[in-house]
Design a protein around this motif. Sequence first.
Motif, PDB file in Angstrom:
ATOM      1  N   UNK A  92      -7.870  18.676  -0.540  1.00  0.00           N
ATOM      2  CA  UNK A  92      -8.776  19.787  -0.258  1.00  0.00           C
ATOM      3  C   UNK A  92      -9.438  19.623   1.104  1.00  0.00           C
ATOM      4  N   UNK A  93      -9.821  18.396   1.445  1.00  0.00           N
ATOM      5  CA  UNK A  93     -10.438  18.141   2.747  1.00  0.00           C
ATOM      6  C   UNK A  93      -9.451  18.443   3.876  1.00  0.00           C
ATOM      7  N   UNK A 122      -7.195  11.952  -5.076  1.00  0.00           N
ATOM      8  CA  UNK A 122      -6.143  12.580  -4.271  1.00  0.00           C
ATOM      9  C   UNK A 122      -6.349  14.090  -4.126  1.00  0.00           C
ATOM     10  N   UNK A 123      -6.852  14.744  -5.179  1.00  0.00           N
ATOM     11  CA  UNK A 123      -7.093  16.189  -5.093  1.00  0.00           C
ATOM     12  C   UNK A 123      -8.170  16.499  -4.058  1.00  0.00           C
ATOM     13  N   UNK A 180     -10.822   7.139   7.369  1.00  0.00           N
ATOM     14  CA  UNK A 180     -10.020   7.141   6.147  1.00  0.00           C
ATOM     15  C   UNK A 180     -10.683   8.005   5.091  1.00  0.00           C
ATOM     16  N   UNK A 181      -9.886   8.814   4.408  1.00  0.00           N
ATOM     17  CA  UNK A 181     -10.391   9.641   3.310  1.00  0.00           C
ATOM     18  C   UNK A 181     -10.493   8.748   2.073  1.00  0.00           C
ATOM     19  N   UNK A 182     -11.647   8.134   1.894  1.00  0.00           N
ATOM     20  CA  UNK A 182     -11.823   7.170   0.822  1.00  0.00           C
ATOM     21  C   UNK A 182     -12.008   7.844  -0.527  1.00  0.00           C
TER      22      UNK A 182
END
Length: 264
Positions: free
Chosen positions: A8-9, A3-4, A262-264
């Motif tokens: 950040x992305x 999650x961090x 999706x941010x995997x």
Amino acid sequence: MNSDEKIEILKCRDYLVVKSNDLVQKSRFELSLTEQKTIAFICSMIKPIEAIDRVKGVPFQLEYDFKISDYCKVCGIDYNNGKNYIEVKATLKKLRDRSMWLTMPNGSESLVGWLAKVNTDKRYGVAKIKLDEDLVPYLFDLGQKFTQYQLYNILAMKSAFSVRIYELMKSYAFQKTKTFELDELKKLLMVEDVKSYTRFPDFRRKVLEIAEREINELTDITISYETITKGRKVVKIKFDIALKDTMERWQAGMTANERLGELK
């Protein structure tokens, strides 16, 4: 990705890309979609120089480094495909080798480079770049004559023309309307001598319609255009430009991030 890292992305995608109006409005360059996004990514890393550095006589920072995996994550590129290092090297080489024409106040044109130096280190997955010093007047200490937008606005675009036209529209957004001679617009997009864009119906279908759709769906502005004819020939394009409200901008950002994957 935890999650961090996701936070950040998303934070990096909100960074501002800032360019002088002259760089946006008076430059002629031919860059691929990936190259334009990479330039925007590099510009988003530019921050005001620290006061202590100014005291030391350092007016601006030209050298930057970034992790290739972070670059891929921010730009929505599959960072586990095993080819990113090679592909980023290829993109940076093209930017190092490319230049653009800038129109000077006296009407002459000056050839300006994008990058002066590039180093990569495969062991650490890091790229280091140095901006061309000739870009200094167009990226630093710009006063009031600049165009800025959050990086996410262009990352999900599929057309290089959409990015270029978006930046042009942002630079003229305060006017709410901008009219280009058709030949002038084609020249700015570097397609004045490309046969596949000679006929206006082809130029409209392959450039204008795609740019209008992507800008309206993915960015902080909406545009529309109409043609101005002389006889039966289209000679000018008039753009209307409107800033989206807060909710519309939020929705565009959500759409852009969804399309980036999706941010995997």
